[in-house]
Design an enzyme around this catalytic site. Structure first.
Site, mmCIF file in Angstrom:
data_model
loop_
_atom_site.group_PDB
_atom_site.id
_atom_site.type_symbol
_atom_site.label_atom_id
_atom_site.label_comp_id
_atom_site.label_asym_id
_atom_site.label_seq_id
_atom_site.Cartn_x
_atom_site.Cartn_y
_atom_site.Cartn_z
ATOM 1 N N LYS A 217 12.137 36.538 -22.091
ATOM 2 C CA LYS A 217 12.667 35.274 -22.600
ATOM 3 C C LYS A 217 13.473 35.441 -23.881
ATOM 4 O O LYS A 217 13.357 36.443 -24.583
ATOM 5 C CB LYS A 217 11.519 34.270 -22.792
ATOM 6 C CG LYS A 217 11.127 33.658 -21.445
ATOM 7 C CD LYS A 217 10.272 32.436 -21.546
ATOM 8 C CE LYS A 217 10.074 31.876 -20.120
ATOM 9 N NZ LYS A 217 9.053 30.841 -20.051
ATOM 10 N N ARG A 251 2.928 35.938 -16.053
ATOM 11 C CA ARG A 251 4.099 35.750 -15.175
ATOM 12 C C ARG A 251 5.213 36.670 -15.649
ATOM 13 O O ARG A 251 5.731 36.497 -16.753
ATOM 14 C CB ARG A 251 4.517 34.274 -15.224
ATOM 15 C CG ARG A 251 5.652 33.890 -14.301
ATOM 16 C CD ARG A 251 5.960 32.399 -14.448
ATOM 17 N NE ARG A 251 7.092 31.993 -13.653
ATOM 18 C CZ ARG A 251 8.357 32.132 -14.025
ATOM 19 N NH1 ARG A 251 8.655 32.640 -15.195
ATOM 20 N NH2 ARG A 251 9.330 31.754 -13.230
HETATM 21 C C1 7PM Z 1 16.500 31.220 -17.354
HETATM 22 C C2 7PM Z 1 15.705 30.929 -18.461
HETATM 23 C C3 7PM Z 1 15.925 31.399 -16.127
HETATM 24 C C4 7PM Z 1 14.344 30.798 -18.314
HETATM 25 C C5 7PM Z 1 14.571 31.296 -15.995
HETATM 26 C C6 7PM Z 1 13.789 30.957 -17.076
HETATM 27 C C7 7PM Z 1 8.079 29.600 -16.802
HETATM 28 C C8 7PM Z 1 7.991 29.037 -15.539
HETATM 29 C C9 7PM Z 1 10.053 29.606 -15.923
HETATM 30 C C10 7PM Z 1 6.912 29.690 -17.621
HETATM 31 C C11 7PM Z 1 5.721 28.661 -15.808
HETATM 32 C C12 7PM Z 1 11.822 32.267 -16.749
HETATM 33 C C13 7PM Z 1 12.309 30.871 -16.980
HETATM 34 N N1 7PM Z 1 9.367 29.965 -17.008
HETATM 35 N N2 7PM Z 1 6.823 28.576 -15.043
HETATM 36 N N3 7PM Z 1 9.226 29.041 -15.005
HETATM 37 N N4 7PM Z 1 5.772 29.205 -17.072
HETATM 38 N N5 7PM Z 1 4.557 28.216 -15.372
HETATM 39 O O1 7PM Z 1 11.901 33.044 -17.710
HETATM 40 O O2 7PM Z 1 6.905 30.148 -18.761
HETATM 41 O O3 7PM Z 1 11.463 32.641 -15.638
HETATM 42 S S1 7PM Z 1 11.760 29.771 -15.702
#
Ligand code: 7PM
Length: 273
Positions: A217, A251
């Site tokens: 992130k 995750r």
């Molecule tokens: C761009 C920026 C693409 C951020 C994707 C993301 C989470 C999630 C995501 C989290 C839960 C990523 C994020 N982040 N679901 N979905 N917790 N529960 O880094 O932190 O995958 S999308």
């Protein structure tokens, strides 16, 4: 068939992130078996992922809205295919109809960055008996990073999650099917994210398993100055911090490396001296 038992997790689970883009199997379901999405899922499973989180991209920060039909067409064939292999599957969605379709296809968990706030979402999850992850977000993906603001980020995130837990339980979702997530990067500055990471263990007060999603992130980029594809070491560092603070689902994009981190963590945890 394998079953997800959120309430009795002795070790952290590694959740592999599977992004499903429009062209993942644009030639139709018959090409699914040769799709890059399925190949990526198989790679993560071989590397030791415990559960695959399938996202149709509608919940991604800054992402354009995806129609319900489009999201179902992207995500559900993969759920069906992965369930044939007896894999634990989570579906990243905020849409009630996608949740129902995921349940019908045999998914194990709904991962909702909007914490089941859509009309009838709680009802669908309650009736299907699926597990759920309730995440905190301030704002909406399109605007949430513009000016995140809190008086007390820890207290506000916790109190939001407490309210959503109460709504889910009164709507008929079993407590043993609920997990919670502070939502790193979802309407939070670096300062807010660091506070939440430092205090992650305090979410155990809510007596539910905690999911931590920090892999690659932008907070890691802000600290290290590295681009998104150069954040492996930073991601592994925060994965360990989350495990040490009791997070039960991590995750991640980098399953193989995170499993090594988990092995080190578990070896120390089980070492009695
Ligand atoms: C761009 C920026 C693409 C951020 C994707 C993301 C989470 C999630 C995501 C989290 C839960 C990523 C994020 N982040 N679901 N979905 N917790 N529960 O880094 O932190 O995958 S999308």
């Amino acid at each position: 068939l394998k079953k997800l038992n959120l309430s009795q997790l002795s070790e952290p689970l590694i959740m592999g992130i599977l992004n499903v883009t429009p062209d993942s199997f644009s030639d139709g379901a018959q090409y699914l078996k040769r799709s890059p999405a399925l190949a990526h899922a198989d790679k993560m499973l071989k590397e030791g992922a415990d559960i695959i989180d399938i996202g149709g991209e509608s919940t991604r920060p800054g992402a354009a809205e995806v129609s319900t039909e489009e999201e179902i067409n992207r995500v559900i064939p993969l759920v069906t295919e992965l369930k044939k292999r007896d894999v634990l599957v989570s579906v990243d969605t905020s849409k009630t109809q996608v949740m129902q379709a995921a349940a019908d296809a045999g998914a194990d968990m709904i991962n909702d960055v909007r914490a089941l706030t859509a009309q009838d979402a709680i009802k669908v999850v309650a009736e299907s008996g699926l597990a759920v992850c309730l995440m905190h977000m301030q704002g909406q993906p399109s605007n949430m990073q513009q000016a995140p603001q809190y008086d007390d980020v820890l207290a506000e995130v916790k109190s939001y999650l407490e309210k959503r837990i109460a709504a889910c339980i009164s709507g008929g979702i079993a407590a043993e099917n609920i997990s919670i997530d502070p939502g790193f990067g979802f309407g939070k500055t670096l300062e807010h994210n660091l506070t939440l990471l430092n205090q992650l263990s305090s979410f155990s007060e809510l007596n539910l398993p905690v999911l931590a999603g920090i892999s690659r992130k932008s907070m890691l980029g802000e600290i290290t100055g590295r681009a998104v594809n150069q954040r492996l070491a930073a991601s592994l560092s925060v994965a360990l911090m989350a495990m040490q603070q009791g997070a039960k689902i991590i995750r991640v994009h980098d399953v193989k490396e995170t499993l090594d981190v988990k092995k080190i963590y578990m070896a120390c945890l089980n070492h009695s001296k």
